[in-house]
Design an enzyme around this catalytic site. Sequence first.
Site, PDB file in Angstrom:
ATOM      1  N   GLU A 172       0.819  -1.225   0.000  1.00 34.18           N
ATOM      2  CA  GLU A 172       0.000   0.000   0.000  1.00 34.18           C
ATOM      3  C   GLU A 172       0.851   1.272   0.000  1.00 34.18           C
ATOM      4  O   GLU A 172       0.667   2.158   0.847  1.00 34.18           O
ATOM      5  CB  GLU A 172      -0.963  -0.005   1.199  1.00 34.18           C
ATOM      6  CG  GLU A 172      -1.991  -1.106   1.097  1.00 34.18           C
ATOM      7  CD  GLU A 172      -3.131  -1.031   2.120  1.00 34.18           C
ATOM      8  OE1 GLU A 172      -3.018  -0.270   3.099  1.00 34.18           O
ATOM      9  OE2 GLU A 172      -4.123  -1.751   1.938  1.00 34.18           O
ATOM     10  N   GLU A 291      -5.625  -8.164  -0.562  1.00 31.26           N
ATOM     11  CA  GLU A 291      -6.334  -7.871   0.699  1.00 31.26           C
ATOM     12  C   GLU A 291      -7.779  -7.594   0.332  1.00 31.26           C
ATOM     13  O   GLU A 291      -8.061  -6.643  -0.409  1.00 31.26           O
ATOM     14  CB  GLU A 291      -5.748  -6.655   1.422  1.00 31.26           C
ATOM     15  CG  GLU A 291      -4.417  -6.928   2.082  1.00 31.26           C
ATOM     16  CD  GLU A 291      -3.947  -5.778   2.960  1.00 31.26           C
ATOM     17  OE1 GLU A 291      -4.789  -5.078   3.581  1.00 31.26           O
ATOM     18  OE2 GLU A 291      -2.721  -5.572   3.011  1.00 31.26           O
TER      19      GLU A 291
HETATM   20  O1  AHR Z   1      -5.180  -5.925   6.816  1.00 32.67           O
HETATM   21  C1  AHR Z   1      -5.074  -4.834   7.660  1.00 32.67           C
HETATM   22  C2  AHR Z   1      -4.336  -3.673   7.026  1.00 32.67           C
HETATM   23  O2  AHR Z   1      -5.126  -3.158   5.992  1.00 32.67           O
HETATM   24  C3  AHR Z   1      -3.035  -3.998   6.358  1.00 32.67           C
HETATM   25  O3  AHR Z   1      -1.963  -3.979   7.240  1.00 32.67           O
HETATM   26  C4  AHR Z   1      -2.902  -2.902   5.352  1.00 32.67           C
HETATM   27  O4  AHR Z   1      -2.164  -3.305   4.227  1.00 32.67           O
HETATM   28  C5  AHR Z   1      -4.313  -2.510   5.034  1.00 32.67           C
HETATM   29  O5  AHR Z   1      -4.497  -1.149   5.120  1.00 32.67           O
END
Ligand code: AHR
Length: 499
Positions: A172, A291
Amino acid sequence: QRAKMIVDKDFIIGQVDDRIYGSFIEHLGRAVYGGIYEEGHPDADEQGFRKDVLELVKGLQVPIVRYPGGNFVSGYNWEDGVGPVADRPRRLELAWRTIEPNWIGFNEFMDWCGKAGTEAMMAVNLGTRGIDDARNLVEYSNHASGSYWSDLRRSHGYETPHAVKTWCLGNEMDGPWQIGSKTAVEYGRLASEAGKTMRLVDPGIELVACGSSSRTMSTFPEWEATVLDLTYDTVDYLSIHQYFGNQKGDAKNFLAQSVGMDQFIHTVISTADYVQAKKRSKKKIHLSFDEWNVWFHSHDHDRKLDPWSIAPPQLEDVYTHEDALVVGCMLISLLKRADRVKMACMAQLVNVIAPIMTRNGGPAWKQTIYYPYMHASVFGRGQVLVPLIQSPKYDSADFTDVPYVESVAVYNEEKSEVTVFAVNRSLEEAIPFEIDLRSFGAASIVEHIVLENDDLLATNMEHRPDQVQPHADGRSTMDSSGKLESILNKASWNVIRLK
Ligand code: AHR
């Protein structure tokens, strides 16, 4: 109101890459400490890994697990987590403001992957660190012997290289919250050079560049275009992330959110293909949706936590039946783009926004979202068939023309099985669903699994872990011409298996 779907075994979206059923373990909250690992737990094995958790993970047939972060990786020194545990430093962990004791690191995680029957998707730190540490980690992990880092691994008791194939170039990096966040140009250049150098160490690795942290980022989709422009020849996948929440208690709109996921995937593919055209390249970039989940229940609790403790209960969303339906819709979104989404990770796996919950010293149990994830992973392997769907529609706060019925079918040629996944988003009515499967001849119904509940907000907790669980009494009939007629109960997730 009725819905209808036509599928044909010769009309295929794509082969499911099993890695779309991946998950994620971050050094965050109780994912590692108290989750996969708990020294002294009655069910811990000789390394301290919880066997009860391993069993639940195996039930999900998770093919790949992303590690060690997440936001965590952008401030992490991987060397802190290798070698004798007694010598490892305790660090201030700045992403989540805890203490990282480094009891578990890369080698132990690889051991855990072996026990869980999964493989690792490793992320390197491109926040506080860069090319040098990334290439050292690849050498430590994948090089056989005869060099400083590979011999260090051997001296740590790991003679055989870990042979990690998939590597994420940071996490990210578009997010202002990210330690060492970057502009698209800064990130694109660094990712390109880091990836190039990592591949000089091991030409067999696959590389994932960071895309947008969500479709609401102000830099989306310009970020994708710029990053791919700078990394196109080096990387294989572009990563995207998305979480949904029902902060306003608007169930109809919440259930519609996967339409936004469809749009997000579509736009990222279009952007990748635009860069392909611009470069006159033969290569296609695939997506790693590494994610995705529902995440919002724990936000208020997490804001109140005091910093600097080891493994506090962070991001411990307790999932409802409604959340399981959204997860079901998100899985269908991934399947519908099996041609381009080749990896995906439900974030995360244990305790932290997870399908599996534990109590320290106590039991482990399945959250509501465990079920659609398990069904898709176990039965959704094969070829995704093009779904021609007619469904009644509704408008929600964020979307118009949301189909009440969301569905996709997967054909597993090896097992001669077809599985239809379907969600009925209607909160009021059961919807008859006619599925034309004539190209399959005389298939018969194996089972029709349903996840439903009178209470959209029902949850599974330690003292009543089975409040939300599927049954196999779904109503489906097949006629002699290959037409399946199913009743999709209101607010339900359905898995209709045919052979
Ligand atoms: O999954 C939780 C968090 O969400 C992770 O650390 C991050 O990559 C995202 O913002």
